[in-house]
Scaffold this motif. Structure first.
Motif, PDB file in Angstrom:
ATOM      1  N   VAL A 233       0.841  -1.198   0.000  1.00  7.89           N
ATOM      2  CA  VAL A 233       0.000   0.000   0.000  1.00  7.89           C
ATOM      3  C   VAL A 233       0.879   1.252   0.000  1.00  7.89           C
ATOM      4  CG1 VAL A 233      -1.726   1.292   1.305  1.00  7.89           C
ATOM      5  CG2 VAL A 233      -1.904  -1.192   1.120  1.00  7.89           C
ATOM      6  N   ASP A 234       1.938   1.244   0.802  1.00 10.65           N
ATOM      7  CA  ASP A 234       2.853   2.391   0.827  1.00 10.65           C
ATOM      8  C   ASP A 234       3.489   2.618  -0.535  1.00 10.65           C
ATOM      9  OD1 ASP A 234       2.311   2.778   3.492  1.00 10.65           O
ATOM     10  OD2 ASP A 234       4.122   1.766   4.214  1.00 10.65           O
ATOM     11  N   ILE A 235       3.898   1.533  -1.185  1.00 12.13           N
ATOM     12  CA  ILE A 235       4.502   1.653  -2.522  1.00 12.13           C
ATOM     13  C   ILE A 235       3.487   2.200  -3.516  1.00 12.13           C
ATOM     14  CG2 ILE A 235       5.449   0.348  -4.460  1.00 12.13           C
ATOM     15  CD1 ILE A 235       6.683  -1.557  -2.354  1.00 12.13           C
ATOM     16  N   ALA A 236       2.247   1.692  -3.444  1.00 13.30           N
ATOM     17  CA  ALA A 236       1.207   2.164  -4.364  1.00 13.30           C
ATOM     18  C   ALA A 236       0.936   3.647  -4.171  1.00 13.30           C
ATOM     19  CB  ALA A 236      -0.076   1.350  -4.152  1.00 13.30           C
ATOM     20  N   ARG A 237       0.893   4.087  -2.930  1.00 11.34           N
ATOM     21  CA  ARG A 237       0.661   5.505  -2.670  1.00 11.34           C
ATOM     22  C   ARG A 237       1.806   6.352  -3.203  1.00 11.34           C
ATOM     23  NH1 ARG A 237      -1.519   4.309   3.432  1.00 11.34           N
ATOM     24  NH2 ARG A 237      -3.749   4.094   2.902  1.00 11.34           N
ATOM     25  N   ARG A 238       3.038   5.845  -3.082  1.00 14.63           N
ATOM     26  CA  ARG A 238       4.181   6.592  -3.612  1.00 14.63           C
ATOM     27  C   ARG A 238       4.110   6.688  -5.132  1.00 14.63           C
ATOM     28  NH1 ARG A 238       8.252   3.611  -1.826  1.00 14.63           N
ATOM     29  NH2 ARG A 238       8.765   2.619  -3.805  1.00 14.63           N
ATOM     30  N   VAL A 239       3.735   5.606  -5.782  1.00 12.58           N
ATOM     31  CA  VAL A 239       3.593   5.624  -7.241  1.00 12.58           C
ATOM     32  C   VAL A 239       2.574   6.671  -7.674  1.00 12.58           C
ATOM     33  CG1 VAL A 239       2.742   4.306  -9.229  1.00 12.58           C
ATOM     34  CG2 VAL A 239       4.357   3.254  -7.624  1.00 12.58           C
ATOM     35  N   LEU A 240       1.427   6.695  -7.011  1.00 14.45           N
ATOM     36  CA  LEU A 240       0.379   7.650  -7.393  1.00 14.45           C
ATOM     37  C   LEU A 240       0.777   9.088  -7.066  1.00 14.45           C
ATOM     38  CD1 LEU A 240      -2.906   5.757  -6.477  1.00 14.45           C
ATOM     39  CD2 LEU A 240      -1.788   5.992  -8.702  1.00 14.45           C
ATOM     40  N   SER A 241       1.452   9.298  -5.942  1.00 15.84           N
ATOM     41  CA  SER A 241       1.912  10.648  -5.597  1.00 15.84           C
ATOM     42  C   SER A 241       2.914  11.143  -6.630  1.00 15.84           C
ATOM     43  CB  SER A 241       2.533  10.654  -4.203  1.00 15.84           C
ATOM     44  OG  SER A 241       1.574  10.382  -3.219  1.00 15.84           O
ATOM     45  N   THR A 242       3.820  10.261  -7.049  1.00 15.05           N
ATOM     46  CA  THR A 242       4.798  10.621  -8.073  1.00 15.05           C
ATOM     47  C   THR A 242       4.087  10.963  -9.382  1.00 15.05           C
ATOM     48  OG1 THR A 242       6.447   9.155  -7.066  1.00 15.05           O
ATOM     49  CG2 THR A 242       6.819   9.836  -9.343  1.00 15.05           C
ATOM     50  N   HIS A 243       3.159  10.117  -9.764  1.00 20.22           N
ATOM     51  CA  HIS A 243       2.389  10.342 -10.993  1.00 20.22           C
ATOM     52  C   HIS A 243       1.646  11.670 -10.956  1.00 20.22           C
ATOM     53  CE1 HIS A 243      -0.103   9.439 -14.462  1.00 20.22           C
ATOM     54  NE2 HIS A 243      -1.213   9.551 -13.737  1.00 20.22           N
ATOM     55  N   GLU A 244       1.004  11.965  -9.837  1.00 19.25           N
ATOM     56  CA  GLU A 244       0.247  13.216  -9.717  1.00 19.25           C
ATOM     57  C   GLU A 244       1.166  14.427  -9.755  1.00 19.25           C
ATOM     58  OE1 GLU A 244      -1.811  12.514  -6.104  1.00 19.25           O
ATOM     59  OE2 GLU A 244      -3.143  10.986  -6.996  1.00 19.25           O
ATOM     60  N   ALA A 245       2.323  14.320  -9.124  1.00 23.15           N
ATOM     61  CA  ALA A 245       3.259  15.445  -9.133  1.00 23.15           C
ATOM     62  C   ALA A 245       3.789  15.721 -10.532  1.00 23.15           C
ATOM     63  CB  ALA A 245       4.428  15.166  -8.179  1.00 23.15           C
ATOM     64  N   ILE A 246       4.017  14.661 -11.308  1.00 26.25           N
ATOM     65  CA  ILE A 246       4.469  14.835 -12.689  1.00 26.25           C
ATOM     66  C   ILE A 246       3.356  15.448 -13.535  1.00 26.25           C
ATOM     67  CG2 ILE A 246       5.138  13.573 -14.765  1.00 26.25           C
ATOM     68  CD1 ILE A 246       6.651  11.632 -12.863  1.00 26.25           C
ATOM     69  N   LEU A 247       2.122  14.972 -13.356  1.00 27.05           N
ATOM     70  CA  LEU A 247       0.999  15.551 -14.100  1.00 27.05           C
ATOM     71  C   LEU A 247       0.830  17.028 -13.797  1.00 27.05           C
ATOM     72  CD1 LEU A 247      -1.803  12.831 -13.919  1.00 27.05           C
ATOM     73  CD2 LEU A 247      -0.364  13.451 -15.881  1.00 27.05           C
ATOM     74  N   ALA A 248       1.092  17.408 -12.556  1.00 25.34           N
ATOM     75  CA  ALA A 248       0.939  18.803 -12.151  1.00 25.34           C
ATOM     76  C   ALA A 248       1.920  19.707 -12.878  1.00 25.34           C
ATOM     77  CB  ALA A 248       1.106  18.942 -10.649  1.00 25.34           C
ATOM     78  N   ARG A 249       3.040  19.144 -13.342  1.00 21.60           N
ATOM     79  CA  ARG A 249       4.032  19.933 -14.071  1.00 21.60           C
ATOM     80  C   ARG A 249       3.726  20.023 -15.557  1.00 21.60           C
ATOM     81  NH1 ARG A 249       8.602  19.325 -15.222  1.00 21.60           N
ATOM     82  NH2 ARG A 249       9.238  21.468 -14.935  1.00 21.60           N
ATOM     83  N   SER A 250       2.856  19.152 -16.048  1.00 22.88           N
ATOM     84  CA  SER A 250       2.609  19.067 -17.490  1.00 22.88           C
ATOM     85  C   SER A 250       1.801  20.259 -17.991  1.00 22.88           C
ATOM     86  CB  SER A 250       1.859  17.772 -17.813  1.00 22.88           C
ATOM     87  OG  SER A 250       2.608  16.662 -17.371  1.00 22.88           O
TER      88      SER A 250
END
Length: 288
Positions: free
Chosen positions: A271-288
């Motif tokens: 669950v911790d890994i999944a949350r990190r993956v989604l947080s990373t994904h969201e942060a990258i989308l925020a830069r797009s």
């Protein structure tokens, strides 16, 4: 993580003595720039490069790219002036070559603060020598102002009297030690550069190796490396969907004691890994 994580997939060195390069950097899809006053700048050009880098940081013309300045190394005749000027310019980070001890970190932070560096200006320490590798744990936790370790793999190869070879076997111990030090202290760590700028196949393999080892991103020496780096260090569509599925299964199974997803047992660590993956994904989308 969503509040503190900042994508540093691609971190491009740009010579601050080259006005065209600084202008081009405004258009590149990099996460961060290192405006270089050291290796990429000749001795006669260093004062002008210093002024140009500081002006670029204060220009407001680089969008949401994270701007840093790499100063000349401790003990060089340019270091003190570089550090003072960079501190006053207030970039996101000041990159210092060949940081070998925790005492050097503390001295650098003290000098930055004495020169008036704003709170948002962090220290990025380059790990480039055997001494730095042996001291990396102490370096990584020497100051709250230290935000990033940057691997100087070219200098490490030289210091080790090793060779640049596919797979980087001579460097794996050093890379792993630096990763351990960074992760224990909760700071970012960037992989070193890939020198063969026309070898995108080899570059892609090295990006994948760095990603799989756990690096946050990679330092680059050519704009042509940016696209591959960004895609490699971003979670894939499959990883994002799997992370969403894991979190959904975990929430649906709350209180049951046993949760599975795609036939696999799910525990807190997944669950911790999944949350990190989604947080990373969201942060990258925020830069797009």
């Amino acid at each position: 993580m969503s509040e503190t994580y900042r994508p540093r997939r691609s971190v491009l060195y740009m010579p601050s003595s080259n006005a065209r390069a600084l202008d081009k950097a405004k258009t590149l899809p990099v996460d961060a720039l290192i405006l270089d006053l050291e290796d990429a700048v000749g001795p006669d050009d260093k004062p002008a490069a210093r002024e140009a880098a500081c002006a670029a940081v204060q220009s407001g013309e680089y969008g949401d790219r994270e701007l840093t300045i790499r100063v000349n190394g401790i003990g060089t005749r340019w270091h003190d002036d570089d550090l003072a000027a960079a501190s006053q310019a207030g970039p996101a980070g000041i990159v210092v070559p060949k940081v070998n001890t925790a005492d050097e970190v503390r001295a650098l932070v003290a000098a930055m603060e004495s020169a008036g560096a704003p709170e948002h200006t962090t220290l990025w320490a380059m790990i480039e020598t055997p001494a730095a590798i042996f001291n990396v744990r102490e370096i990584a936790r020497a100051s709250d102002r230290l935000a990033v370790l940057v691997m100087g793999t070219n200098d490490l190869v030289k210091e080790l009297q090793a060779d640049h070879v596919p797979g980087r076997a001579p460097l794996l111990t050093s890379l792993s030690w630096a990763l351990l030090g960074a992760r224990e202290s909760g700071i970012a760590v960037l992989d070193g550069v890939y020198n063969a700028v026309k070898d995108l196949e080899g570059f892609t393999r090295e990006c994948e190796q760095g990603r799989d080892m756990g690096f946050d991103g990679k330092t680059l020496i050519h704009p042509g490396q940016v696209e591959v780096c960004n895609s490699t260090f971003a979670p894939s569509e499959e990883a994002v969907e799997e992370a969403k599925g894991i979190l959904a299964a975990w929430e649906d199974g709350a209180g049951t004691g046993v949760v599975t997803f795609n036939g696999k047992m799910i525990e807190n660590l997944h669950v911790d890994i999944a949350r990190r993956v989604l947080s990373t994904h969201e942060a990258i989308l925020a830069r797009s």
